[in-house]
Design a protein around this motif. Structure first.
Motif, PDB file in Angstrom:
ATOM      1  N   PHE A 134       0.598   2.577  -6.984  1.00 32.29           N
ATOM      2  CA  PHE A 134       1.766   1.711  -6.807  1.00 32.29           C
ATOM      3  C   PHE A 134       1.355   0.562  -5.894  1.00 32.29           C
ATOM      4  O   PHE A 134       0.989   0.785  -4.736  1.00 32.29           O
ATOM      5  N   HIS A 135       1.428  -0.646  -6.414  1.00 30.70           N
ATOM      6  CA  HIS A 135       1.026  -1.820  -5.629  1.00 30.70           C
ATOM      7  C   HIS A 135       2.270  -2.606  -5.212  1.00 30.70           C
ATOM      8  O   HIS A 135       2.813  -3.393  -5.981  1.00 30.70           O
ATOM      9  N   SER A 136       2.729  -2.377  -3.984  1.00 34.83           N
ATOM     10  CA  SER A 136       3.914  -3.082  -3.489  1.00 34.83           C
ATOM     11  C   SER A 136       3.620  -3.958  -2.278  1.00 34.83           C
ATOM     12  O   SER A 136       4.525  -4.572  -1.716  1.00 34.83           O
ATOM     13  N   ALA A 137       2.332  -4.024  -1.870  1.00 33.38           N
ATOM     14  CA  ALA A 137       1.978  -4.865  -0.723  1.00 33.38           C
ATOM     15  C   ALA A 137       2.149  -6.333  -1.095  1.00 33.38           C
ATOM     16  O   ALA A 137       1.680  -6.792  -2.133  1.00 33.38           O
ATOM     17  N   ALA A 138       2.841  -7.068  -0.255  1.00 36.23           N
ATOM     18  CA  ALA A 138       3.063  -8.498  -0.488  1.00 36.23           C
ATOM     19  C   ALA A 138       3.635  -9.113   0.779  1.00 36.23           C
ATOM     20  O   ALA A 138       4.213  -8.420   1.610  1.00 36.23           O
ATOM     21  N   THR A 139       3.445 -10.424   0.915  1.00 36.86           N
ATOM     22  CA  THR A 139       4.189 -11.126   1.945  1.00 36.86           C
ATOM     23  C   THR A 139       5.493 -11.591   1.319  1.00 36.86           C
ATOM     24  O   THR A 139       5.489 -12.260   0.280  1.00 36.86           O
ATOM     25  N   VAL A 140       6.605 -11.192   1.919  1.00 37.01           N
ATOM     26  CA  VAL A 140       7.916 -11.536   1.365  1.00 37.01           C
ATOM     27  C   VAL A 140       8.542 -12.700   2.122  1.00 37.01           C
ATOM     28  O   VAL A 140       9.706 -13.039   1.900  1.00 37.01           O
ATOM     29  N   LYS A 141       7.768 -13.322   3.026  1.00 40.59           N
ATOM     30  CA  LYS A 141       8.270 -14.499   3.730  1.00 40.59           C
ATOM     31  C   LYS A 141       8.325 -15.669   2.760  1.00 40.59           C
ATOM     32  O   LYS A 141       7.311 -16.071   2.198  1.00 40.59           O
ATOM     33  N   PHE A 142       9.514 -16.204   2.558  1.00 43.11           N
ATOM     34  CA  PHE A 142       9.665 -17.294   1.597  1.00 43.11           C
ATOM     35  C   PHE A 142       8.923 -18.554   2.039  1.00 43.11           C
ATOM     36  O   PHE A 142       8.448 -19.321   1.208  1.00 43.11           O
ATOM     37  N   SER A 169      -9.765   8.586 -13.306  1.00 49.00           N
ATOM     38  CA  SER A 169      -8.680   9.176 -14.095  1.00 49.00           C
ATOM     39  C   SER A 169      -7.364   8.454 -13.872  1.00 49.00           C
ATOM     40  O   SER A 169      -6.324   9.080 -13.743  1.00 49.00           O
ATOM     41  N   LEU A 170      -7.418   7.120 -13.827  1.00 48.91           N
ATOM     42  CA  LEU A 170      -6.199   6.344 -13.605  1.00 48.91           C
ATOM     43  C   LEU A 170      -5.314   6.393 -14.841  1.00 48.91           C
ATOM     44  O   LEU A 170      -5.744   6.057 -15.946  1.00 48.91           O
ATOM     45  N   ASP A 171      -4.066   6.824 -14.639  1.00 47.06           N
ATOM     46  CA  ASP A 171      -3.107   6.909 -15.751  1.00 47.06           C
ATOM     47  C   ASP A 171      -2.031   5.837 -15.685  1.00 47.06           C
ATOM     48  O   ASP A 171      -1.366   5.572 -16.689  1.00 47.06           O
ATOM     49  N   ALA A 172      -1.835   5.236 -14.516  1.00 51.54           N
ATOM     50  CA  ALA A 172      -0.809   4.197 -14.406  1.00 51.54           C
ATOM     51  C   ALA A 172      -1.020   3.369 -13.148  1.00 51.54           C
ATOM     52  O   ALA A 172      -1.268   3.898 -12.068  1.00 51.54           O
ATOM     53  N   LEU A 173      -0.906   2.050 -13.313  1.00 48.46           N
ATOM     54  CA  LEU A 173      -0.861   1.106 -12.194  1.00 48.46           C
ATOM     55  C   LEU A 173       0.469   0.379 -12.287  1.00 48.46           C
ATOM     56  O   LEU A 173       0.723  -0.345 -13.256  1.00 48.46           O
ATOM     57  N   VAL A 174       1.323   0.579 -11.300  1.00 51.49           N
ATOM     58  CA  VAL A 174       2.634  -0.065 -11.274  1.00 51.49           C
ATOM     59  C   VAL A 174       2.603  -1.175 -10.228  1.00 51.49           C
ATOM     60  O   VAL A 174       2.433  -0.912  -9.028  1.00 51.49           O
ATOM     61  N   HIS A 175       2.746  -2.390 -10.686  1.00 52.94           N
ATOM     62  CA  HIS A 175       2.714  -3.569  -9.814  1.00 52.94           C
ATOM     63  C   HIS A 175       4.146  -4.023  -9.546  1.00 52.94           C
ATOM     64  O   HIS A 175       4.934  -4.213 -10.479  1.00 52.94           O
ATOM     65  N   VAL A 176       4.485  -4.203  -8.273  1.00 57.15           N
ATOM     66  CA  VAL A 176       5.836  -4.655  -7.903  1.00 57.15           C
ATOM     67  C   VAL A 176       5.823  -6.167  -7.766  1.00 57.15           C
ATOM     68  O   VAL A 176       5.140  -6.720  -6.896  1.00 57.15           O
ATOM     69  N   SER A 177       6.584  -6.828  -8.611  1.00 55.62           N
ATOM     70  CA  SER A 177       6.704  -8.283  -8.575  1.00 55.62           C
ATOM     71  C   SER A 177       8.110  -8.641  -8.091  1.00 55.62           C
ATOM     72  O   SER A 177       8.684  -7.930  -7.270  1.00 55.62           O
ATOM     73  N   THR A 178       8.674  -9.703  -8.590  1.00 57.47           N
ATOM     74  CA  THR A 178      10.051 -10.081  -8.267  1.00 57.47           C
ATOM     75  C   THR A 178      10.685 -10.733  -9.490  1.00 57.47           C
ATOM     76  O   THR A 178      10.002 -11.452 -10.242  1.00 57.47           O
ATOM     77  N   ARG A 253      10.063  -5.727 -11.721  1.00 53.58           N
ATOM     78  CA  ARG A 253      10.569  -6.933 -11.069  1.00 53.58           C
ATOM     79  C   ARG A 253      11.977  -6.694 -10.511  1.00 53.58           C
ATOM     80  O   ARG A 253      12.969  -6.857 -11.227  1.00 53.58           O
ATOM     81  N   PRO A 254      12.105  -6.323  -9.258  1.00 57.24           N
ATOM     82  CA  PRO A 254      13.448  -6.196  -8.678  1.00 57.24           C
ATOM     83  C   PRO A 254      14.009  -7.566  -8.312  1.00 57.24           C
ATOM     84  O   PRO A 254      13.259  -8.525  -8.093  1.00 57.24           O
ATOM     85  N   SER A 255      15.329  -7.651  -8.243  1.00 56.35           N
ATOM     86  CA  SER A 255      15.969  -8.887  -7.796  1.00 56.35           C
ATOM     87  C   SER A 255      16.084  -8.856  -6.274  1.00 56.35           C
ATOM     88  O   SER A 255      15.093  -8.632  -5.589  1.00 56.35           O
ATOM     89  N   ILE A 256      17.266  -9.016  -5.702  1.00 54.14           N
ATOM     90  CA  ILE A 256      17.425  -9.028  -4.239  1.00 54.14           C
ATOM     91  C   ILE A 256      17.656  -7.595  -3.769  1.00 54.14           C
ATOM     92  O   ILE A 256      18.717  -7.022  -3.999  1.00 54.14           O
ATOM     93  N   VAL A 257      16.660  -7.022  -3.112  1.00 54.18           N
ATOM     94  CA  VAL A 257      16.695  -5.606  -2.747  1.00 54.18           C
ATOM     95  C   VAL A 257      17.430  -5.429  -1.411  1.00 54.18           C
ATOM     96  O   VAL A 257      17.044  -6.022  -0.400  1.00 54.18           O
TER      97      VAL A 257
END
Length: 535
Positions: A134-142, A169-178, A253-257
Motif C-alpha cells: 500500500f503506497h500512501s506516502a505523499a506530501t499533502v501540503k497544497f 510474490s507481489l500480488d497487489a500494489l495499491v497506490h493512493v492518489s487523489t 483516488r479519495p476526494s476530501i478525506v
C-alpha cells in the motif's frame, strides 16, 4: 424484524451469486490476508494509521505489517512506532489482542532517498516476504514547493515501483492518489488521463534547474491546476502506468478525506487539514466568512470508507491480476451528495450543541461568492478583532497569538477556495462494481458503500471527534461549555442590536433627507394606530 433481516441477507446472497461469484470457492478478505505480509508507505500518516489498525483488527491472520518510517524532529523510528501504536484508535486492539501489535515492524527509510533509504538487508526481507503493498506516502501540503513535491509524490513512487519489481510474490500494489489530480476537467472517469508533460521530463527539470528559477516557473508548469499537489499526483499516476510493467496495480483516488464514520472510533482524526481547521475556527468563534458556493457539492469522504476500499482493492487486484492499473474514484458526490452550505450549517449547529472550551464568540459563518464583500468582512470580522485581542493579551502580560492564527487561517482558506468555488463529477463505476464481488459478510466488515452514510450522524460525530481527539477536551466539560455558549448567544444578539442602533443614529445625524423620511414614517404609524380602534 428478524424475518426482514433474513430476507435482506438472502437477497444479498442472490445478488452476490448473480455477479459471477461462487460462495463455495469464495475466499473472504480476512482469509486472503492470512499468513501474508504487507508493506505500507505513509503508515504514520492519517490514513496510514487507520489502515494499520483495520488490517490488524479485521484480518487477525495477517502475518506482518512492515511500515516505512523515518526519524522526524529528533524522534527515532522506534519511538515514532510506539507513539503510533499508543494512539487512541488502537485501544480496542490493546485491550482485546495486544500481542497483535507486535506484527507491526518498522522499516527504517525515507521516501525521498535513493532506494527509499532502506538498507540492503531490509530490502531483501521485503522482497522475500511481502505480497501486498500500500503506497500512501505523499506530501499533502497544497502549497509545497515543486522540488519537494516531485521528490515525494513522483520520485518516491518511482523508487517504490522499482522495489516492487524485485518482490518475489507481489500480488497487489495499491497506490493512493487523489480524485482532484484531474481537477483541470469537470468530469473525471476512472481512467488515467494523459498529463501535460512527460513525468521524467519534469523530474529532470527539477534535478538540474535552480530552486529559485523553479519556483518562478511553477505557476506556468501547473497550468490550470491550483497547486503542486494535484499536479505531481497526476504525473505520478501516469509514471506508474509507464513503470509498472506487469505488476498488479490499482489506484484509489479519495476526494476530501475527513474523520472516520464508524471505525475504529466514530469521529476519529488527527489533523487540521482541509476543511477541519477552518470549521474548528468557526466553532471557536474566530472565523466567520470565506469564498465559496453554498450550492456546490462538497465531495467529503470518511477515512474508514477509503481504507475499507483500499483493503478490498488489494484483494480484488490479487484475485483477477489485471493487465493494466484499475482506478477507483472513492467519492460521495454522485451516490451521497452533500452541499458546502449544508456541511457548514450542520457543522455549526453541532458546534453549538457540543461547544468546545475557550470559545471566543458565538459561532456563525457562511460562504460568499462576492470577493470584495468577503474581503471587507474578513478584515472587519477576522483581522481587526485579532489585533484587539492581541492588544488585550499584551496588556494582561500574555502571549499574543490571534493575529498569527488568522494568518494561518487565511493561508488555509486560500488553499481551499479553489475547491469550494468549483465543482466536479467523479464517476465511481469501478467502486460500485467491486461491491458486487464481495460476500454479504465482507460487505459488512469492509463497508465502502457511501450510500450507507447518514450525514446528520456523521457530522455530529465529526464535531465531537475533533473536540476530543484534536483539542483533547473531555465530554465532562460539555455542561459548562453549553452554559458559556448560551451567554455568548445573548451577547451576540445584544451586540447586533446595538450595532444596528449605532449605525442608524450615525446615518440619521448625517442625512436630513433620511430624517425627513423617518419623521413621515413615524407620523404614518401614529395615524394607523389611531385608526385601529375603528377597524
Amino acid at each position: 424484524m428478524e424475518s426482514t433481516r433474513t430476507e435482506i441477507e438472502q437477497h444479498e446472497v442472490k445478488h452476490f451469486s448473480a455477479s459471477g461469484s461462487n460462495l463455495n470457492d469464495y475466499v473472504s478478505i480476512p482469509q486472503f490476508y492470512t499468513d501474508r505480509s504487507v508493506f505500507i508507505t505513509g503508515g504514520t500518516g492519517f490514513m496510514g494509521k487507520v489502515l494499520v489498525e483495520k488490517l490488524l483488527r479485521s484480518c487477525p491472520g495477517i502475518k506482518n505489517i512492515y511500515l516505512l518510517i523515518r526519524p522526524k524532529r529528533g524522534q527515532e523510528v522506534k519511538a515514532r512506532l510506539n507513539d503510533l501504536l499508543g494512539a487512541p484508535l488502537f485501544d480496542t486492539l490493546r485491550r482485546e489482542r495486544p500481542n497483535d501489535l507486535n506484527k507491526v515492524i518498522p522499516i527504517y527509510g525515507d521516501i525521498t532517498l535513493e532506494k527509499l533509504g532502506i538498507s540492503e538487508n531490509d530490502q531483501a526481507l521485503l522482497c522475500r516476504t511481502v505480497s501486498i503493498v500500500f503506497h500512501s506516502a505523499a506530501t499533502v501540503k497544497f502549497d509545497e514547493k515543486l522540488k519537494l513535491s516531485v521528490a515525494i509524490n513522483m520520485l518516491g513512487t518511482k523508487r517504490l515501483v522499482e522495489l516492487c519489481h524485485r518482490m518475489m510474490s507481489l500480488d497487489a500494489l495499491v497506490h493512493v492518489s487523489t480524485a482532484y489530480c484531474n481537477c483541470d476537467r469537470t468530469e473525471v472517469s476512472e481512467v488515467i488521463y494523459a498529463p501535460p508533460y512527460n513525468p521524467n521530463d519534469i523530474i529532470s527539470l527539477v534535478e538540474w534547474l535552480p530552486e529559485n528559477m523553479l519556483d518562478d516557473l511553477t505557476p506556468s508548469l501547473i497550468g490550470k491546476r491550483p497547486n503542486t499537489y494535484t499536479f505531481t499526483k497526476a504525473l505520478a499516476e501516469h509514471m506508474l502506468l509507464n513503470e509498472a510493467g506487469n505488476l498488479p496495480v490499482a489506484i484509489v483516488r479519495p476526494s476530501i478525506v475527513l474523520s472516520s464514520l464508524n471505525e475504529p472510533l466514530p469521529g476519529w482524526l488527527d489533523n487540521l487539514n482541509g476543511p477541519t481547521g477552518i470549521v474548528s475556527a468557526v466553532g471557536k468563534g474566530v472565523f466567520k466568512t470565506m469564498m465559496g458556493n453554498e450550492q456546490n457539492i462538497a465531495d467529503l469522504i470518511p477515512v474508514d470508507i477509503v481504507i475499507n476500499l483500499m483493503i478490498a482493492t488489494a484483494w480484488r487486484t490479487a484475485t483477477i491480476k489485471p493487465s493494466s492499473p484499475t482506478i477507483y474514484n472513492c467519492c460521495t458526490g454522485l451516490q451521497k451528495p452533500i452541499l458546502w452550505g449544508q456541511f457548514v450549517s450542520k457543522s455549526i449547529d453541532y458546534m453549538r450543541k457540543h461547544p468546545m472550551e475557550g470559545v471566543f464568540w458565538y459561532p456563525t459563518g457562511t460562504f460568499r461568492l462576492n470577493a470584495p464583500l468577503n474581503a471587507t468582512l474578513a478584515f472587519l470580522l477576522h483581522i481587526i478583532p485579532a489585533h484587539f485581542l492581541d492588544l488585550f493579551s499584551r496588556i494582561l502580560g500574555k502571549r499574543p497569538i490571534m493575529v498569527k492564527i488568522q494568518g494561518k487561517l487565511c493561508k488555509a482558506v486560500e488553499c481551499l477556495t479553489y475547491f469550494t468555488t468549483n465543482q466536479w463529477r467523479f464517476k465511481d463505476d469501478n467502486v460500485r462494481e467491486l461491491i458486487t464481488h464481495l460476500s454479504p459478510k465482507d460487505r459488512d466488515l469492509f463497508d465502502f458503500d457511501v450510500t450507507h452514510i447518514s450525514w446528520e450522524r456523521y457530522l455530529e460525530g465529526y464535531v465531537l471527534g475533533f473536540r476530543e481527539y484534536l483539542f483533547k477536551q473531555s465530554a465532562d466539560t460539555l455542561p459548562s461549555c453549553r452554559r458559556h455558549m448560551w451567554r455568548l448567544y445573548w451577547i451576540d444578539q445584544i451586540t447586533k442590536l446595538l450595532a444596528i442602533i449605532f449605525f442608524w443614529r450615525f446615518l440619521m445625524k448625517r442625512s436630513k433627507k433620511l430624517r425627513d423620511v423617518w419623521t413621515k414614517f413615524l407620523h404614518l404609524l401614529i395615524q394607523m394606530a389611531r385608526l385601529i380602534p375603528f377597524l
